[in-house]
Motif scaffolding. Structure first.
Motif, mmCIF file in Angstrom:
data_model
loop_
_atom_site.group_PDB
_atom_site.id
_atom_site.type_symbol
_atom_site.label_atom_id
_atom_site.label_comp_id
_atom_site.label_asym_id
_atom_site.label_seq_id
_atom_site.Cartn_x
_atom_site.Cartn_y
_atom_site.Cartn_z
ATOM 1 N N GLN A 137 52.822 44.402 37.420
ATOM 2 C CA GLN A 137 51.678 45.144 37.965
ATOM 3 C C GLN A 137 50.366 44.529 37.479
ATOM 4 N N LEU A 138 50.314 44.158 36.214
ATOM 5 C CA LEU A 138 49.096 43.547 35.654
ATOM 6 C C LEU A 138 48.845 42.173 36.264
ATOM 7 N N ALA A 139 49.917 41.409 36.505
ATOM 8 C CA ALA A 139 49.769 40.087 37.135
ATOM 9 C C ALA A 139 49.246 40.241 38.565
ATOM 10 N N ILE A 140 49.734 41.250 39.281
ATOM 11 C CA ILE A 140 49.265 41.510 40.646
ATOM 12 C C ILE A 140 47.792 41.923 40.614
ATOM 13 N N GLU A 141 47.442 42.750 39.647
ATOM 14 C CA GLU A 141 46.054 43.181 39.490
ATOM 15 C C GLU A 141 45.141 41.976 39.261
ATOM 16 N N ASP A 142 45.592 41.025 38.441
ATOM 17 C CA ASP A 142 44.811 39.801 38.196
ATOM 18 C C ASP A 142 44.653 38.990 39.482
ATOM 19 N N ALA A 143 45.735 38.895 40.266
ATOM 20 C CA ALA A 143 45.678 38.146 41.527
ATOM 21 C C ALA A 143 44.693 38.804 42.492
ATOM 22 N N VAL A 144 44.725 40.127 42.571
ATOM 23 C CA VAL A 144 43.800 40.868 43.450
ATOM 24 C C VAL A 144 42.361 40.609 43.008
ATOM 25 N N GLU A 145 42.138 40.612 41.708
ATOM 26 C CA GLU A 145 40.797 40.364 41.173
ATOM 27 C C GLU A 145 40.302 38.967 41.560
ATOM 28 N N GLU A 146 41.183 37.966 41.445
ATOM 29 C CA GLU A 146 40.822 36.596 41.836
ATOM 30 C C GLU A 146 40.446 36.536 43.312
ATOM 31 N N ILE A 147 41.242 37.210 44.143
ATOM 32 C CA ILE A 147 40.991 37.209 45.585
ATOM 33 C C ILE A 147 39.675 37.905 45.907
ATOM 34 N N CYS A 148 39.378 38.998 45.214
ATOM 35 C CA CYS A 148 38.120 39.723 45.451
ATOM 36 C C CYS A 148 36.913 38.855 45.115
ATOM 37 N N VAL A 149 37.037 38.052 44.078
ATOM 38 C CA VAL A 149 35.931 37.180 43.681
ATOM 39 C C VAL A 149 35.757 36.046 44.683
ATOM 40 N N ASP A 150 36.865 35.461 45.128
ATOM 41 C CA ASP A 150 36.815 34.361 46.098
ATOM 42 C C ASP A 150 37.853 34.600 47.195
ATOM 43 N N PRO A 151 37.485 35.310 48.269
ATOM 44 C CA PRO A 151 38.441 35.669 49.316
ATOM 45 C C PRO A 151 39.034 34.477 50.067
ATOM 46 N N GLU A 152 38.484 33.296 49.892
ATOM 47 C CA GLU A 152 38.992 32.140 50.625
ATOM 48 C C GLU A 152 40.031 31.353 49.830
ATOM 49 N N LEU A 153 40.554 31.938 48.749
ATOM 50 C CA LEU A 153 41.578 31.286 47.937
ATOM 51 C C LEU A 153 42.883 31.098 48.695
ATOM 52 N N GLY A 154 43.284 32.099 49.445
ATOM 53 C CA GLY A 154 44.583 32.078 50.122
ATOM 54 C C GLY A 154 44.619 31.123 51.295
ATOM 55 N N GLU A 155 45.843 30.756 51.658
ATOM 56 C CA GLU A 155 46.075 29.867 52.786
ATOM 57 C C GLU A 155 45.981 30.668 54.085
ATOM 58 N N VAL A 156 45.222 30.159 55.049
ATOM 59 C CA VAL A 156 45.043 30.837 56.336
ATOM 60 C C VAL A 156 46.296 30.636 57.172
ATOM 61 N N LYS A 157 46.788 31.730 57.760
ATOM 62 C CA LYS A 157 47.970 31.669 58.616
ATOM 63 C C LYS A 157 47.550 31.633 60.076
ATOM 64 N N SER A 158 48.467 31.181 60.925
ATOM 65 C CA SER A 158 48.168 31.095 62.356
ATOM 66 C C SER A 158 49.295 31.746 63.145
ATOM 67 N N GLY A 159 49.180 31.729 64.449
ATOM 68 C CA GLY A 159 50.209 32.319 65.306
ATOM 69 C C GLY A 159 50.218 33.826 65.202
#
Length: 108
Positions: free
Chosen positions: A24-46
Motif C-alpha cells: 500500500q505504501l509503495a502504491i502511495e509513493d507511485a501515485v505521488e510520483e504520478i501526481c507530480v509528473d503525470p507524463e511519467l507513464g507510457e501512453v497507450k493506444s487503440g
C-alpha cells in the motif's frame, strides 16, 4: 506534494484495500510520483487510447498503475484552476491487467 488531485476508481481502491501495508505504501509513493509528473507513464493506444500506464517494482514483482490525466494543453489552458484531477483506474501485476482494464473501461 501532489500538484494534481487524485481520484480513485473502484478497482484501484479494491486492490489497495486488499494489499498488505508495505505494498500500500509503495502504491502511495507511485501515485505521488504520478501526481507530480503525470507524463511519467507510457501512453497507450487503440482500445486504451488516453490511458497511461506507470510501472514500478516491489519485492522483485512489477506492478502497473493505469491512469488518465489532463493533457498538457488542458493543463496550460486552466491556470486559474487550483486542482486538476488524475483518474486512477487500476493497479496490479501484469497478469490479465490489460484485459481487466479494458473490461472496466467498457462498463464505465
Amino acid at each position: 506534494m501532489c500538484t494534481m488531485k487524485p481520484s480513485y476508481k473502484r478497482p484501484f481502491n479494491l486492490f489497495v484495500k486488499k494489499a498488505h501495508k508495505p505494498l500500500q505504501l509503495a502504491i502511495e509513493d507511485a501515485v505521488e510520483e504520478i501526481c507530480v509528473d503525470p507524463e511519467l507513464g507510457e501512453v497507450k493506444s487503440g482500445d486504451l487510447a488516453g490511458i497511461r500506464v506507470f510501472k514500478f517494482r516491489f519485492n522483485r514483482q512489477e506492478y502497473l498503475v493505469a491512469y488518465r490525466s489532463p493533457s498538457r494543453k488542458e493543463r496550460a489552458g486552466k491556470e486559474g484552476v487550483e486542482f486538476l484531477v488524475i483518474d486512477f483506474y487500476l493497479v496490479g501485476t501484469h497478469e490479465n491487467f490489460y484485459d481487466t482494464l479494458k473490461r472496466y473501461l467498457k462498463e464505465e
